[in-house]
Design a protein around this motif. Structure first.
Motif, PDB file in Angstrom:
ATOM      1  N   ALA A 104      14.351  97.748  97.008  1.00  0.00           N
ATOM      2  CA  ALA A 104      15.299  98.704  97.596  1.00  0.00           C
ATOM      3  C   ALA A 104      16.548  97.956  98.030  1.00  0.00           C
ATOM      4  CB  ALA A 104      14.674  99.435  98.774  1.00  0.00           C
ATOM      5  N   ASP A 105      17.660  98.652  98.041  1.00  0.00           N
ATOM      6  CA  ASP A 105      18.946  98.101  98.462  1.00  0.00           C
ATOM      7  C   ASP A 105      19.454  98.938  99.632  1.00  0.00           C
ATOM      8  OD1 ASP A 105      21.326  96.822  98.716  1.00  0.00           O
ATOM      9  OD2 ASP A 105      22.246  97.701  96.933  1.00  0.00           O
ATOM     10  N   ALA A 106      19.468  98.370 100.811  1.00  0.00           N
ATOM     11  CA  ALA A 106      19.896  99.072 102.021  1.00  0.00           C
ATOM     12  C   ALA A 106      19.062 100.333 102.249  1.00  0.00           C
ATOM     13  CB  ALA A 106      21.377  99.416 101.950  1.00  0.00           C
ATOM     14  N   GLY A 107      17.770 100.228 101.956  1.00  0.00           N
ATOM     15  CA  GLY A 107      16.881 101.364 102.157  1.00  0.00           C
ATOM     16  C   GLY A 107      16.909 102.392 101.052  1.00  0.00           C
ATOM     17  N   THR A 153      29.878 102.575  86.757  1.00  0.00           N
ATOM     18  CA  THR A 153      30.654 101.336  86.665  1.00  0.00           C
ATOM     19  C   THR A 153      29.762 100.093  86.628  1.00  0.00           C
ATOM     20  OG1 THR A 153      30.836 101.266  89.081  1.00  0.00           O
ATOM     21  CG2 THR A 153      32.597 102.383  87.867  1.00  0.00           C
ATOM     22  N   GLU A 154      28.433 100.286  86.664  1.00  0.00           N
ATOM     23  CA  GLU A 154      27.521  99.147  86.762  1.00  0.00           C
ATOM     24  C   GLU A 154      26.611  99.020  85.543  1.00  0.00           C
ATOM     25  OE1 GLU A 154      27.633  96.987  89.177  1.00  0.00           O
ATOM     26  OE2 GLU A 154      29.185  98.062  90.299  1.00  0.00           O
ATOM     27  N   GLY A 155      27.055  99.544  84.387  1.00  0.00           N
ATOM     28  CA  GLY A 155      26.191  99.525  83.213  1.00  0.00           C
ATOM     29  C   GLY A 155      25.772  98.126  82.807  1.00  0.00           C
ATOM     30  N   GLY A 175      19.472 103.001  89.418  1.00  0.00           N
ATOM     31  CA  GLY A 175      20.253 102.520  88.277  1.00  0.00           C
ATOM     32  C   GLY A 175      19.535 101.414  87.537  1.00  0.00           C
ATOM     33  N   ILE A 176      18.958 100.470  88.269  1.00  0.00           N
ATOM     34  CA  ILE A 176      18.223  99.370  87.652  1.00  0.00           C
ATOM     35  C   ILE A 176      16.912  99.879  87.057  1.00  0.00           C
ATOM     36  CG2 ILE A 176      17.084  97.170  88.127  1.00  0.00           C
ATOM     37  CD1 ILE A 176      19.183  96.620  90.222  1.00  0.00           C
ATOM     38  N   GLN A 199      25.065 103.599  86.425  1.00  0.00           N
ATOM     39  CA  GLN A 199      25.636 103.917  87.727  1.00  0.00           C
ATOM     40  C   GLN A 199      25.087 103.000  88.807  1.00  0.00           C
ATOM     41  OE1 GLN A 199      24.628 108.066  88.183  1.00  0.00           O
ATOM     42  NE2 GLN A 199      26.390 108.775  87.016  1.00  0.00           N
ATOM     43  N   SER A 200      25.872 102.857  89.848  1.00  0.00           N
ATOM     44  CA  SER A 200      25.413 102.116  91.019  1.00  0.00           C
ATOM     45  C   SER A 200      24.535 103.015  91.882  1.00  0.00           C
ATOM     46  CB  SER A 200      26.616 101.619  91.829  1.00  0.00           C
ATOM     47  OG  SER A 200      27.351 102.726  92.342  1.00  0.00           O
ATOM     48  N   THR A 201      23.913 102.439  92.895  1.00  0.00           N
ATOM     49  CA  THR A 201      23.032 103.218  93.774  1.00  0.00           C
ATOM     50  C   THR A 201      23.801 104.322  94.484  1.00  0.00           C
ATOM     51  OG1 THR A 201      21.653 101.256  94.119  1.00  0.00           O
ATOM     52  CG2 THR A 201      21.390 103.068  95.679  1.00  0.00           C
ATOM     53  N   VAL A 202      25.009 104.001  94.921  1.00  0.00           N
ATOM     54  CA  VAL A 202      25.826 105.001  95.619  1.00  0.00           C
ATOM     55  C   VAL A 202      26.216 106.133  94.672  1.00  0.00           C
ATOM     56  CG1 VAL A 202      27.996 105.395  96.851  1.00  0.00           C
ATOM     57  CG2 VAL A 202      26.696 103.300  97.249  1.00  0.00           C
TER      58      VAL A 202
END
Length: 293
Positions: free
Chosen positions: A252-255, A69-71, A260-261, A54-57
């Motif tokens: 971090a991505d956008a805080g 969608t980010e496997g 997922g990573i 999964q993505s962060t969102v």
């Protein structure tokens, strides 16, 4: 005309039939709790695998339990951008050195403790067992000082050297050797077999089961080392996979933490010991003294 009477035997039979219908089958009372426990035990692993795709969102959508969608992207990022292609081989090398060293020293120590007579032999064995009472954090400062004085800091030798001796492995192999009949030793002496030949050609073939269990347990333990590699290694290119996961946590991505990573890295770190554990589970069960069908 007289009414038909119901005998006590028929009443007892009816009650038994009703009780049998209401009672839970014996197989269900055993298997249902086991299935529930296994499902609860596997649920964190299943969630980790789902989150790794999964993505962060998507992860921050609490009730989203569908594959993401980010496997492929998450795993590719972990392997390339976060150097897991380096950390995993480093960990394999470290674990292999530790396992080979532990098994070799433990075999020789157990051989001496069982088949040799020397002064204070039992005292030596007790001292070996007493090392189990000293947790690693208690030994970490003098151990770090010793390793750095030897010039092993920031090296594979410094990573694996402190773990090539294991009191647990010595204890398990000693107890196993003591269970081997003395007649085998007497026969070997009559044939003029030396101690190392006796170890290699007699004891080791008779100890394949427990040796397999010791190897697997020590490999998994070595694979999960975190604190010592974090302290003794300063170069990221020489680090191991458990410390590599902590490196991902610092990003971090956008805080938002990139769970997922992180989960993709955790799954990759889980796979080698999991595969070994599944393949060699029977020797582990025998080593722990549990009867398995």
């Amino acid at each position: 005309m007289s009414k038909p009477t119901i005998t006590r035997d028929s009443e007892r039979a009816d009650r038994t039939t009703v009780r049998d219908r209401l009672s839970i089958p014996s197989w269900a009372s055993v298997h249902v709790p086991l299935v529930v426990l296994v499902a609860l035990s596997l649920s964190p692993v299943v969630l980790a695998v789902l989150m790794s795709t999964q993505s962060t969102v998507e992860i921050y959508q609490v009730f989203n339990l569908a594959p993401g969608t980010e496997g492929a992207s998450n795993y590719l990022t972990v392997l390339t951008e976060y150097d897991f292609l380096t950390y995993i081989p480093n960990t394999v090398v470290m674990a292999t050195i530790i396992v080979v060293g532990e098994v070799t020293f433990s075999l020789l120590a157990a051989l001496a403790l069982v088949y040799y007579d020397f002064p204070y032999k039992n005292v030596v064995f007790v001292v070996i067992l007493l090392t189990l009472m000293l947790p690693f954090p208690v030994r970490i400062v003098p151990l770090y000082s010793l390793v750095t004085d030897l010039g092993w800091g920031n090296s594979m030798l410094g990573l694996s050297g402190p773990y090539v001796a294991s009191a647990t492995s010595v204890f398990l192999l000693r107890q196993h050797f003591r269970a081997i009949p003395d007649s085998i030793l007497e026969t070997a002496k009559l044939d003029g077999v030396g101690p190392l030949t006796f170890l290699v050609h007699v004891l080791i073939p008779m100890s394949k089961g427990i040796l397999s269990g010791v190897v697997v347990i020590n490999f998994i333990s070595a694979w999960n080392k975190y604190l010592w590699p974090l302290i003794i290694v300063s170069d990221r290119q020489k680090q191991v996979v458990q410390v590599g996961i902590s490196y991902i946590q610092g990003t971090a991505d956008a805080g938002l933490t990139q769970w997922g990573i992180i989960m993709a890295g955790s799954v990759l770190a889980l796979l080698p010991p999991l595969v070994i554990l599944v393949v060699f589970h029977r020797p582990i069960v025998r080593t722990l003294g549990i009867q398995a069908n």
